[in-house]
Design an enzyme around this catalytic site. Structure first.
Site, PDB file in Angstrom:
ATOM      1  N   ASN A  47       0.826  -1.216   0.000  1.00  0.00           N
ATOM      2  CA  ASN A  47       0.000   0.000   0.000  1.00  0.00           C
ATOM      3  C   ASN A  47       0.857   1.262   0.000  1.00  0.00           C
ATOM      4  O   ASN A  47       0.350   2.354   0.234  1.00  0.00           O
ATOM      5  CB  ASN A  47      -0.900   0.010   1.234  1.00  0.00           C
ATOM      6  CG  ASN A  47      -1.840  -1.178   1.247  1.00  0.00           C
ATOM      7  OD1 ASN A  47      -2.411  -1.537   0.228  1.00  0.00           O
ATOM      8  ND2 ASN A  47      -1.984  -1.821   2.397  1.00  0.00           N
ATOM      9  N   HIS A 133     -13.943  -1.421   6.652  1.00  0.00           N
ATOM     10  CA  HIS A 133     -12.811  -2.111   7.282  1.00  0.00           C
ATOM     11  C   HIS A 133     -13.178  -2.642   8.686  1.00  0.00           C
ATOM     12  O   HIS A 133     -13.979  -2.036   9.400  1.00  0.00           O
ATOM     13  CB  HIS A 133     -11.642  -1.129   7.399  1.00  0.00           C
ATOM     14  CG  HIS A 133     -10.340  -1.768   7.732  1.00  0.00           C
ATOM     15  ND1 HIS A 133      -9.896  -1.926   9.025  1.00  0.00           N
ATOM     16  CD2 HIS A 133      -9.380  -2.293   6.928  1.00  0.00           C
ATOM     17  CE1 HIS A 133      -8.709  -2.506   9.007  1.00  0.00           C
ATOM     18  NE2 HIS A 133      -8.368  -2.741   7.749  1.00  0.00           N
ATOM     19  N   GLU A 177     -15.907   4.244   3.846  1.00  0.00           N
ATOM     20  CA  GLU A 177     -14.523   4.465   3.410  1.00  0.00           C
ATOM     21  C   GLU A 177     -14.533   5.368   2.185  1.00  0.00           C
ATOM     22  O   GLU A 177     -15.453   5.286   1.362  1.00  0.00           O
ATOM     23  CB  GLU A 177     -13.856   3.124   3.067  1.00  0.00           C
ATOM     24  CG  GLU A 177     -13.692   2.237   4.286  1.00  0.00           C
ATOM     25  CD  GLU A 177     -12.933   0.945   4.004  1.00  0.00           C
ATOM     26  OE1 GLU A 177     -12.167   0.873   3.019  1.00  0.00           O
ATOM     27  OE2 GLU A 177     -13.129  -0.002   4.781  1.00  0.00           O
ATOM     28  N   SER A 181     -10.899  -0.650   0.684  1.00  0.00           N
ATOM     29  CA  SER A 181      -9.556  -1.233   0.703  1.00  0.00           C
ATOM     30  C   SER A 181      -9.432  -2.513  -0.105  1.00  0.00           C
ATOM     31  O   SER A 181      -8.367  -2.806  -0.641  1.00  0.00           O
ATOM     32  CB  SER A 181      -9.129  -1.493   2.144  1.00  0.00           C
ATOM     33  OG  SER A 181     -10.021  -2.387   2.773  1.00  0.00           O
ATOM     34  N   ASP A 206     -13.316   7.050   6.381  1.00  0.00           N
ATOM     35  CA  ASP A 206     -11.994   6.465   6.572  1.00  0.00           C
ATOM     36  C   ASP A 206     -11.331   6.537   5.201  1.00  0.00           C
ATOM     37  O   ASP A 206     -11.727   5.833   4.279  1.00  0.00           O
ATOM     38  CB  ASP A 206     -12.163   5.010   7.050  1.00  0.00           C
ATOM     39  CG  ASP A 206     -10.834   4.268   7.155  1.00  0.00           C
ATOM     40  OD1 ASP A 206      -9.872   4.655   6.470  1.00  0.00           O
ATOM     41  OD2 ASP A 206     -10.775   3.286   7.918  1.00  0.00           O
ATOM     42  N   HIS A 209      -7.059   4.816   2.056  1.00  0.00           N
ATOM     43  CA  HIS A 209      -6.521   4.552   0.717  1.00  0.00           C
ATOM     44  C   HIS A 209      -6.741   5.719  -0.245  1.00  0.00           C
ATOM     45  O   HIS A 209      -6.539   5.560  -1.455  1.00  0.00           O
ATOM     46  CB  HIS A 209      -7.140   3.265   0.157  1.00  0.00           C
ATOM     47  CG  HIS A 209      -6.793   2.077   0.985  1.00  0.00           C
ATOM     48  ND1 HIS A 209      -5.660   1.322   0.774  1.00  0.00           N
ATOM     49  CD2 HIS A 209      -7.403   1.537   2.065  1.00  0.00           C
ATOM     50  CE1 HIS A 209      -5.601   0.368   1.679  1.00  0.00           C
ATOM     51  NE2 HIS A 209      -6.653   0.478   2.479  1.00  0.00           N
ATOM     52  N   LYS A 239       0.058   4.015   4.536  1.00  0.00           N
ATOM     53  CA  LYS A 239      -0.104   3.596   3.134  1.00  0.00           C
ATOM     54  C   LYS A 239       0.643   4.585   2.234  1.00  0.00           C
ATOM     55  O   LYS A 239       1.856   4.511   2.172  1.00  0.00           O
ATOM     56  CB  LYS A 239      -1.577   3.417   2.837  1.00  0.00           C
ATOM     57  CG  LYS A 239      -2.173   2.430   3.891  1.00  0.00           C
ATOM     58  CD  LYS A 239      -3.460   1.838   3.560  1.00  0.00           C
ATOM     59  CE  LYS A 239      -4.089   1.118   4.742  1.00  0.00           C
ATOM     60  NZ  LYS A 239      -3.377  -0.074   5.221  1.00  0.00           N
TER      61      LYS A 239
END
Ligand code: PLP
Length: 390
Positions: A47, A133, A177, A181, A206, A209, A239
């Site tokens: 990542n 997640h 998110e 992910s 979140d 990424h 990441k």
């Protein structure tokens, strides 16, 4: 045999039988390649989207911080672990994300595990995207609030749930998110933000990424133009920032509350100076090199076009295989050809959707991507002609 060992052995045998046992492999990374068992593999499983974990300026900052402040923080931040690099890091995060303030945690997992229970409790309602997640679900469960799961990226389902349940609770929080992910797709941030506004529901994303790879590095909220409508922007420094640590960017009162109430902030040692310094250096690079931040997505999109897959929305491209043993076999085949693409299996992803998760970074050579695409096309055709053409 002691009953505890018998319990562990039986459990392991069961997981092994279902191809769901996980084992560790020593992995020596140089930022792009991973050496495993004496073999050097081109990795599509990191990542480290901007390859910053091995950037000379990032490494130099970490080493200098150790010289100045030592290897560990020595205590929780509210005691003596609040070295000045953490304040600098929070200022940089708030500036990049366009918020008043930020709070740095020991990791992204600790952040979600601390933020959600600090803001919600027994009289409250939490809505969570189904594919969020594990640490979001864990934080929500810990809070004691009523938790409802809405279908993945389905704003209408979230609305139906809010209509039916919102009025019975004191506060409501919706968590999703920015970039998922394991699927690489993006949440419909604008519609979700409007929905939250209509129901007086706090909106938290979140963006583990999204930081560094979307919105010129600022993340998913900036990419979608709705920073002002997302009061809680959480993420990780492990990441694209190439370091370690988690964060929340929000208003000053929210951050002040988190710093005095979030248990994973209060009762856990501060982030080590080296990690904070590395993250500061990485954020500086992200803030002043938007062209670098665009590369991982561009490479992922080239790959998806090449394979005839839906256009990548992020540097993460899933190739759903189905059964865990088939995903493992595909990963092993790629390893034999010099590529590291790990298989992701339940419970990380839903049953029946074991997959290869292909993560692109700024430094991936075009020739390597081309060869991976050719190998995968041939492999999928051999295994399942229907899958290859779907
Ligand atoms: C969406 C998401 N949130 C949170 C985390 C946890 O972050 P960290 O690795 O910093 O604990 C991860 C990383 O696995 C993630 O993918």
């Amino acid at each position: 045999m002691h009953s505890l060992d018998r319990f562990a052995s039986d459990k392991l045998a069961h997981l092994e039988h279902a191809s769901l046992r996980r084992v560790l492999a020593d992995s020596v990374r140089d930022g792009l390649y991973v050496e495993r068992g004496g073999r050097k593999l081109l990795s599509f499983s990191c990542n480290d989207y901007l390859n910053l974990s091995h950037h000379p300026a990032v490494k130099a900052a970490a080493m200098a911080a150790i010289e100045l402040y030592g290897a560990g923080a020595g205590a929780s931040r509210l005691v003596t672990g609040n070295h000045p690099l953490l304040t600098q890091l929070e200022e940089k995060l708030a500036r990049l994300k366009g918020t008043d303030a930020a709070c740095v945690f020991g990791s992204g997992y600790l952040a979600n595990f601390g933020i959600i229970p600090a803001l919600t409790g027994r009289d409250d309602l939490i809505l969570i995207d189904r594919l969020s997640h594990a640490c979001i679900h864990a934080g929500a469960q810990l809070s004691g609030a009523a938790c409802l799961i809405f279908d993945h990226n389905d704003t209408s389902h979230a609305e139906t749930l809010l209509k039916a349940h919102r009025s019975r609770y004191r506060h409501a929080l919706l968590v999703t998110e920015g970039v998922f992910s394991m699927d690489g797709d993006r949440a419909p941030l604008m519609p979700l933000a409007s929905l939250c506004q209509a129901f007086d529901c706090w909106f938290m994303i979140d963006d583990a990424h999204g930081l560094g790879v979307l919105g010129d590095g600022k993340g998913s909220a900036a990419e979608t133009g709705c920073t002002a409508n997302i009061p809680l922007q959480m993420g990780t420094l492990s990441k694209a920032a190439g370091s370690y640590g988690g964060y929340l960017c929000a208003s000053k009162p929210v951050i002040d509350l988190i710093k005095t109430r979030a248990r994973t902030f209060i009762y856990s040692t501060g982030l080590p100076p080296a990690s904070a310094a590395a993250a500061c250096a990485a954020l500086d690079i992200i803030a002043c090199d938007p062209s670098l931040t665009r590369l991982p997505l561009a490479k992922a999109q080239h790959f998806t076009k090449r394979l005839g897959l839906p256009l990548a929305q992020s540097p993460i491209v899933p190739l759903i295989i189905g059964a865990p043993e088939d995903a493992l076999a595909a990963s092993q085949f790629l390893s034999s050809e010099g590529f590291l693409v790990t298989a992701i299996r339940p419970p990380t992803v839903p049953a029946g959707t074991a997959r290869l998760r292909i993560a692109f970074t700024a430094a991936h050579p075009d020739a390597g991507i081309e060869r991976l695409a050719l190998l995968l096309a041939a492999y999928l055709e051999r295994q399942s002609p229907c899958l290859a053409s779907s």
